[in-house]
Design a protein around this motif. Structure first.
Motif, PDB file in Angstrom:
ATOM      1  N   THR A  98       0.855  -1.182   0.000  1.00 54.46           N
ATOM      2  CA  THR A  98       0.000   0.000   0.000  1.00 54.46           C
ATOM      3  C   THR A  98       0.893   1.235   0.000  1.00 54.46           C
ATOM      4  O   THR A  98       2.013   1.205   0.509  1.00 54.46           O
ATOM      5  CB  THR A  98      -0.933   0.047   1.226  1.00 54.46           C
ATOM      6  OG1 THR A  98      -0.141   0.191   2.423  1.00 54.46           O
ATOM      7  CG2 THR A  98      -1.772  -1.215   1.328  1.00 54.46           C
TER       8      THR A  98
ATOM      9  N   PHE B  66      -3.331   0.476  -3.751  1.00 55.32           N
ATOM     10  CA  PHE B  66      -3.174  -0.861  -3.170  1.00 55.32           C
ATOM     11  C   PHE B  66      -2.780  -1.755  -4.333  1.00 55.32           C
ATOM     12  O   PHE B  66      -3.524  -1.862  -5.310  1.00 55.32           O
ATOM     13  CB  PHE B  66      -4.504  -1.321  -2.562  1.00 55.32           C
ATOM     14  CG  PHE B  66      -4.459  -2.654  -1.846  1.00 55.32           C
ATOM     15  CD1 PHE B  66      -4.545  -2.717  -0.469  1.00 55.32           C
ATOM     16  CD2 PHE B  66      -4.360  -3.851  -2.554  1.00 55.32           C
ATOM     17  CE1 PHE B  66      -4.530  -3.939   0.201  1.00 55.32           C
ATOM     18  CE2 PHE B  66      -4.338  -5.073  -1.901  1.00 55.32           C
ATOM     19  CZ  PHE B  66      -4.421  -5.114  -0.520  1.00 55.32           C
TER      20      PHE B  66
ATOM     21  N   PHE C 123      -6.947   1.624   4.255  1.00 55.65           N
ATOM     22  CA  PHE C 123      -7.248   0.574   3.283  1.00 55.65           C
ATOM     23  C   PHE C 123      -8.010  -0.521   4.027  1.00 55.65           C
ATOM     24  O   PHE C 123      -7.511  -1.044   5.030  1.00 55.65           O
ATOM     25  CB  PHE C 123      -5.967  -0.023   2.698  1.00 55.65           C
ATOM     26  CG  PHE C 123      -5.110   0.946   1.938  1.00 55.65           C
ATOM     27  CD1 PHE C 123      -5.210   1.050   0.560  1.00 55.65           C
ATOM     28  CD2 PHE C 123      -4.185   1.748   2.601  1.00 55.65           C
ATOM     29  CE1 PHE C 123      -4.408   1.937  -0.151  1.00 55.65           C
ATOM     30  CE2 PHE C 123      -3.382   2.639   1.909  1.00 55.65           C
ATOM     31  CZ  PHE C 123      -3.495   2.735   0.526  1.00 55.65           C
TER      32      PHE C 123
END
Length: 272
Positions: A161, A171, A201
């Motif tokens: 990431t 990502f 994320f």
């Protein structure tokens, strides 16, 4: 007499609340690590039961980062030719905690600067959340991404990431055989350079969501192969460069909801 003294010391420690052990000095912290004030940023994080929570507020010269989740997954600071600066100004408006700047060139010059998680700290087999505050100091070089959290057996399995040369969160994987051919997700909104950004994320099933400053910035399917062994870290490693300041990094064994993401961001920006 010795037994009596040990017993008295034990009673004092229990009576004073939860003290933190400072691995950098081998001593108990002077101040107890009690529950944070209600409504504070750290209280919002802990309410969602992170598996790992690194506040990254250690003093200069310390080598270990304390896991504030209570799960005991202390990490360590590591550099190899890169630069690691502790004690920089932190992200949370209402708190005085500090942050860490990590500068490493990865494959560009062979330098590394990272915060390492213990191998057992991360649980990426099912749903998860990666959260932190990031301050990009410089964009990565053209054709490169800059690293945030990495979990990877180099170019074989796992994921990365971070953000691209335009400071847009990404990502992605860099593995030889992606399971489904869906190997990256790029947000629609860039980070702000030289400013604090709240970056999250989440993964639920095969769906990854990227949140920037409390708002969803991308949703899509991303597949990756689970590594047998891997590097778990924040910052430059696995050939990926980094030139950013990081604060309040947390890993969760579940996907935070949009409402909880917004609550975390609001708590981080709330005036004292």
């Amino acid at each position: 007499m010795r037994v009596v003294l040990v017993s008295l010391v034990s009673l004092v420690l229990v009576g004073c609340g939860r003290f933190g052990f400072d691995p950098g000095t081998g001593t108990l912290d002077a101040a107890p690590r009690d529950a944070p004030p209600a409504g504070s940023y750290s209280a919002e994080v802990l309410a969602d039961e992170p598996r790992v929570y690194y506040r990254l507020n250690e003093p200069a010269g310390d080598l270990v980062t304390f896991d504030a989740s209570g799960n005991g997954f202390d990490g360590d600071y590591y550099i190899d030719g890169g630069t690691l600066t502790l004690g920089t100004v932190g992200a949370i408006v209402s708190e005085t905690d500090t942050a860490v700047r990590l500068v490493g060139g990865g494959n560009l010059d062979g330098t590394v600067s990272r915060v390492r998680f213990p191998p057992e700290a991360a649980s990426w087999d099912a749903d998860f959340t990666i959260e932190g505050w990031v301050r990009p100091e410089l964009p990565p070089p053209m054709g490169w991404n800059s690293a945030f959290v990495i979990w990877e057996d180099y170019q074989v399995s796992g994921f990365r990431t971070g953000w691209n040369v335009n400071l847009v969160p990404v990502f992605w994987t860099d593995q030889g055989g992606v399971q489904s051919g869906i190997d990256s997700l790029t947000a629609t909104t860039p980070l702000t350079e030289n400013a604090w950004n709240h970056l999250i994320f989440t993964r639920m099933g095969g769906t990854v969501t990227i949140y920037l400053n409390g708002v969803s910035a991308a949703v899509g399917l991303v597949d990756f192969i689970r590594p047998g062994t891997a590097v778990n870290c924040v910052g430059s490693d696995q050939g990926v460069p980094s030139n950013a300041t990081f604060d309040e990094v947390a890993l969760y064994p579940h996907a935070l909801t949009a409402a909880r993401v917004a609550a975390h961001y609001a708590a981080g920006r709330r005036a004292p």
